[in-house]
Design a protein around this motif. Structure first.
Motif, PDB file in Angstrom:
ATOM      1  N   ARG A 302       0.830  -1.210   0.000  1.00  0.00           N
ATOM      2  CA  ARG A 302       0.000   0.000   0.000  1.00  0.00           C
ATOM      3  C   ARG A 302       0.859   1.251   0.000  1.00  0.00           C
ATOM      4  NH1 ARG A 302      -3.176  -3.094   3.674  1.00  0.00           N
ATOM      5  NH2 ARG A 302      -2.168  -2.060   5.449  1.00  0.00           N
ATOM      6  N   PHE A 305       2.418   1.621  -3.456  1.00  0.00           N
ATOM      7  CA  PHE A 305       1.437   2.050  -4.453  1.00  0.00           C
ATOM      8  C   PHE A 305       1.138   3.538  -4.310  1.00  0.00           C
ATOM      9  CE2 PHE A 305      -2.943   2.897  -5.771  1.00  0.00           C
ATOM     10  CZ  PHE A 305      -2.913   2.432  -7.080  1.00  0.00           C
ATOM     11  N   LYS A 306       0.977   3.977  -3.062  1.00  0.00           N
ATOM     12  CA  LYS A 306       0.671   5.385  -2.823  1.00  0.00           C
ATOM     13  C   LYS A 306       1.807   6.279  -3.310  1.00  0.00           C
ATOM     14  CE  LYS A 306      -0.481   8.627   0.909  1.00  0.00           C
ATOM     15  NZ  LYS A 306      -0.719   8.760   2.374  1.00  0.00           N
ATOM     16  N   ASP A 307       3.041   5.889  -3.000  1.00  0.00           N
ATOM     17  CA  ASP A 307       4.173   6.696  -3.426  1.00  0.00           C
ATOM     18  C   ASP A 307       4.350   6.641  -4.937  1.00  0.00           C
ATOM     19  OD1 ASP A 307       6.489   8.353  -2.908  1.00  0.00           O
ATOM     20  OD2 ASP A 307       7.705   6.604  -3.398  1.00  0.00           O
ATOM     21  N   GLY A 308       4.136   5.455  -5.522  1.00  0.00           N
ATOM     22  CA  GLY A 308       4.257   5.324  -6.964  1.00  0.00           C
ATOM     23  C   GLY A 308       3.259   6.207  -7.699  1.00  0.00           C
ATOM     24  N   TRP A 309       2.031   6.275  -7.177  1.00  0.00           N
ATOM     25  CA  TRP A 309       1.026   7.128  -7.804  1.00  0.00           C
ATOM     26  C   TRP A 309       1.424   8.594  -7.699  1.00  0.00           C
ATOM     27  CZ3 TRP A 309      -2.696   7.379 -11.111  1.00  0.00           C
ATOM     28  CH2 TRP A 309      -3.585   8.466 -11.095  1.00  0.00           C
ATOM     29  N   HIS A 310       1.923   8.993  -6.535  1.00  0.00           N
ATOM     30  CA  HIS A 310       2.330  10.381  -6.371  1.00  0.00           C
ATOM     31  C   HIS A 310       3.456  10.736  -7.329  1.00  0.00           C
ATOM     32  CE1 HIS A 310       3.932  14.056  -4.593  1.00  0.00           C
ATOM     33  NE2 HIS A 310       2.838  14.160  -3.869  1.00  0.00           N
ATOM     34  N   ARG A 311       4.393   9.838  -7.513  1.00  0.00           N
ATOM     35  CA  ARG A 311       5.510  10.104  -8.410  1.00  0.00           C
ATOM     36  C   ARG A 311       5.050  10.131  -9.866  1.00  0.00           C
ATOM     37  NH1 ARG A 311      10.240   6.055  -6.839  1.00  0.00           N
ATOM     38  NH2 ARG A 311      11.221   7.189  -8.562  1.00  0.00           N
ATOM     39  N   LEU A 312       4.008   9.361 -10.173  1.00  0.00           N
ATOM     40  CA  LEU A 312       3.491   9.344 -11.537  1.00  0.00           C
ATOM     41  C   LEU A 312       2.828  10.660 -11.908  1.00  0.00           C
ATOM     42  CD1 LEU A 312       2.971   7.548 -14.068  1.00  0.00           C
ATOM     43  CD2 LEU A 312       0.782   6.926 -13.030  1.00  0.00           C
ATOM     44  N   VAL A 313       2.093  11.246 -10.959  1.00  0.00           N
ATOM     45  CA  VAL A 313       1.341  12.467 -11.265  1.00  0.00           C
ATOM     46  C   VAL A 313       2.133  13.729 -10.949  1.00  0.00           C
ATOM     47  CG1 VAL A 313      -0.849  11.299 -10.872  1.00  0.00           C
ATOM     48  CG2 VAL A 313       0.236  12.523  -8.985  1.00  0.00           C
ATOM     49  N   SER A 314       3.265  13.584 -10.268  1.00  0.00           N
ATOM     50  CA  SER A 314       4.055  14.754  -9.903  1.00  0.00           C
ATOM     51  C   SER A 314       5.508  14.538 -10.309  1.00  0.00           C
ATOM     52  CB  SER A 314       3.983  15.001  -8.391  1.00  0.00           C
ATOM     53  OG  SER A 314       4.834  16.048  -8.008  1.00  0.00           O
TER      54      SER A 314
END
Length: 333
Positions: A302, A305-314
């Motif tokens: 979890r 995933f949360k960090d990966g999403w943040h890095r994807l959008v930022s």
């Protein structure tokens, strides 16, 4: 800019002792354990564009004024620290590095770093903040780590979780050894360090690019830099010895030894730790361990995933940079 040093490992593996040995070096300052690097990393979106001075000031006030960050243990002036963060380059790593650099400056030393065992699980995050970091991983017999954690009031988990924590730290170290750039990761064993400190510290200094200094053999002389309230660090005020090597023989119950050796056996043997041969733990213990391991892995997934999403959008730049000017920064409040 001097390369920052991060001391990592499983909790109760001797990282505080190693922190003090490094802090005794005339060029290196490693502070008491801080608690703001990882929270800042995972909450970085809340601080907005750090090119804006007001945002850097808000970040500095959050670092210096939030309860639980252990900033008071550093002995730094909060207002002056905030001012230096405002003047630092506009990245999260630069802001965090400024605090640690100020601690080193307070002690009259050019080189800075940080110590927290949990960083071993967050090395990708550490390298995003500090790309030129040098990681020093201290490894101790997993049975001794589990046995020591049993006696810690601040450790809110059972021995099953302790076993998972040690295994995860070892596995993270193996990943780092394979994937970190050359000269960025170094591992040493607690038992070797306390048995014959001089050659171990000399080799560590060579890795760090520093000249070995015999003052490192006497961490007790600088132990007062750590908070007095941490009674579990009492041994760091004494001469280095081997008194707690193999303490697990007295601290662990038979089922705990069985569990450690059954699930950690291959890892223990890889570091030369001899097994007792007590055999397989009860099936009920293995079932409880499997559930604990599953929960641990789910939490890690979890978080990833949360960090990966943040890095994807930022596409934000987090890396610590040298310097301390406001060139090219936005000054709007």
């Amino acid at each position: 800019m001097e390369r920052p040093i991060f001391v990592v490992g499983c909790p109760r593996s001797g990282t505080t002792l190693l922190q003090l040995m490094l802090h005794a070096h005339p060029r290196i300052a490693i502070p008491p354990e801080t608690r703001f690097l990882l929270p800042a990393y995972y909450r970085r979106a809340e601080f907005g564009d750090l090119r804006v001075r007001a945002n850097r000031r808000a970040l500095g006030e959050w670092i210096t004024g939030t309860r639980g960050h252990k900033f008071p243990d550093l002995g730094l002036d909060p207002a002056e620290t905030v001012r230096r963060i405002e003047a630092a380059p506009p990245t999260l790593g630069s802001a965090l590095g400024t605090v640690l650099q100020e601690y080193a400056r307070r002690h009259g030393k050019p080189r800075w770093g940080d110590k927290r065992p949990a960083y071993i699980q967050y090395l990708p995050e550490i390298f995003r903040l500090f790309p030129d970091a040098q990681i020093v991983h201290l490894i101790r017999d997993g049975r001794d780590c589990v046995g020591s954690l049993k006696g810690m009031k601040w450790w809110e988990h059972d021995s099953l979780h302790s076993v998972v924590t040690w295994a995860s730290a070892i596995d993270a170290g193996h990943e780092a050894a394979r994937h970190c750039p050359d000269g960025s990761y170094y591992a040493l064993q607690y038992e070797h360090l306390v048995a014959d400190p001089a050659p171990q510290l000399s080799a560590l200094c060579e890795f760090l690019g520093e000249r070995y200094d015999p003052a490192m053999l006497h961490p007790e002389t600088v132990a007062s830099v750590n908070p007095k309230r941490k009674k579990h660090h009492a041994r760091t005020h004494k001469n280095v010895d081997m008194a707690v090597v193999r303490a697990w023989e007295e601290r662990l119950e038979p089922w705990e030894v069985q569990l450690c050796e059954y699930v950690l056996g291959e890892r223990l043997r890889a570091y030369g730790y001899h097994l007792s041969g007590l055999g397989r733990p009860p099936a009920a213990v293995l079932g409880r361990y499997a559930r604990t391991l599953a929960r641990y892995r789910q939490a890690a997934l979890r978080r990833g995933f949360k960090d990966g999403w943040h890095r994807l959008v930022s596409d934000d730049d987090l890396a610590c940079r040298p310097g301390g000017s406001d060139h090219g920064l936005l000054t709007a409040n």
